[in-house]
Design an enzyme around this catalytic site. Structure first.
Site, mmCIF file in Angstrom:
data_model
loop_
_atom_site.group_PDB
_atom_site.id
_atom_site.type_symbol
_atom_site.label_atom_id
_atom_site.label_comp_id
_atom_site.label_asym_id
_atom_site.label_seq_id
_atom_site.Cartn_x
_atom_site.Cartn_y
_atom_site.Cartn_z
ATOM 1 N N HIS A 1 6.419 2.957 4.301
ATOM 2 C CA HIS A 1 7.825 2.745 4.612
ATOM 3 C C HIS A 1 8.191 3.670 5.768
ATOM 4 O O HIS A 1 9.217 4.355 5.732
ATOM 5 C CB HIS A 1 8.689 3.032 3.385
ATOM 6 N N ASN B 1 2.499 2.226 -1.279
ATOM 7 C CA ASN B 1 1.418 2.172 -2.254
ATOM 8 C C ASN B 1 0.093 1.946 -1.534
ATOM 9 O O ASN B 1 0.067 1.459 -0.393
ATOM 10 C CB ASN B 1 1.672 1.094 -3.313
ATOM 11 N N HIS C 1 0.261 0.545 2.253
ATOM 12 C CA HIS C 1 1.617 0.013 2.451
ATOM 13 C C HIS C 1 2.566 1.182 2.626
ATOM 14 O O HIS C 1 2.696 2.029 1.732
ATOM 15 C CB HIS C 1 2.032 -0.845 1.261
ATOM 16 N N GLU D 1 3.840 -3.674 -6.233
ATOM 17 C CA GLU D 1 3.381 -4.518 -5.123
ATOM 18 C C GLU D 1 1.938 -4.977 -5.308
ATOM 19 O O GLU D 1 1.294 -5.417 -4.363
ATOM 20 C CB GLU D 1 3.495 -3.744 -3.801
ATOM 21 N N GLY E 1 6.101 4.138 -9.178
ATOM 22 C CA GLY E 1 7.163 5.130 -9.287
ATOM 23 C C GLY E 1 6.731 6.540 -9.619
ATOM 24 O O GLY E 1 7.356 7.187 -10.463
ATOM 25 N N HIS F 1 11.533 -4.410 5.166
ATOM 26 C CA HIS F 1 10.808 -3.751 4.082
ATOM 27 C C HIS F 1 10.010 -2.553 4.589
ATOM 28 O O HIS F 1 10.395 -1.414 4.368
ATOM 29 C CB HIS F 1 9.886 -4.775 3.396
#
Length: 218
Positions: free
Chosen positions: A96, A29, A94, A75, A45, A157
């Site tokens: 992943h 995000n 942020h 978040e 989402g 995470h």
């Protein structure tokens, strides 16, 4: 319309995050702090390639929706906590990303292994303590993990980078993933050489001039 520029900035950064392989699906995000103190943040989402600027949600830092019809990122507490504790930060990314996530599950910090690591991220990248996603505990842990640097790895995470504008936050995310990749490969190959402390301090001082030059060439 009010917030149009900020919404477009966030959506473009989301698409760059996907193109740079810093996330998959709807994970990750991004947010941007506006001049009035409100925050434009990605909705929860959604498919970033199919999202529209108007899907980006405007909230205050208490979580109240100012503009938008979608639910803000799960978040969001983390974003609000960073903004409240870091007045120099105007944008948060942020991710992943794969190599940063490898270090997140092996609990390994990245030392200042290359000059761009030192220039853009600080004196290494610490691993924040684990807490469940979306929690205030996670938000507090990330703030602590960041300190005064521009990146932290979130244990089990992902990763977070910050900047004084969106361009800086995005390139910090890209350099973080590159640094994580280099660090992992170096450890597999042999000894990891770390930059001297005095050089890290000098390189940090050079970062603003470098970023300004980079932005002028965009």
């Amino acid at each position: 319309m009010k917030y149009d520029l900020e919404r477009n900035t966030v959506l473009n950064a989301c698409r760059e995050m996907v193109r740079s392989n810093l996330t998959v699906g709807s994970w990750g995000n991004i947010s941007l702090r506006c001049e009035d103190g409100n925050v434009v943040i990605t909705p929860s989402g959604t498919n970033y390639e199919k999202s529209r600027p108007e899907d980006m949600v405007v909230t205050d830092t208490a979580g109240n929706i100012v503009s938008g019809n979608m639910k803000p990122s799960s978040e969001r507490l983390m974003h609000y906590a960073i903004y409240k504790n870091r007045p120099d930060v105007m944008a948060i990314v942020h991710t992943h990303s794969i190599y940063s996530s490898v270090l997140s599950v092996t609990d390994q910090r990245i030392p200042p292994v290359t000059e761009d690591t030192a220039m853009l991220l600080g004196n290494g990248v610490d691993v924040s303590e684990y807490a469940i996603t979306g929690s205030q505990e996670l938000a507090d842990n990330v703030v602590k993990g960041l300190g005064t640097n521009n990146a932290t790895i979130m244990k089990n995470h992902g990763a977070v980078t910050v900047g004084s504008d969106m361009d800086r936050a995005v390139i910090a995310a890209q350099v973080l993933e590159k640094s994580a990749h280099i660090f992992i490969m170096a450890k597999m190959s042999g000894t990891v050489n770390v930059l001297p402390d005095q050089d890290v301090k000098k390189l940090r001082g050079m970062s603003e001039a470098y970023l300004n030059q980079w932005k002028n060439w965009k």
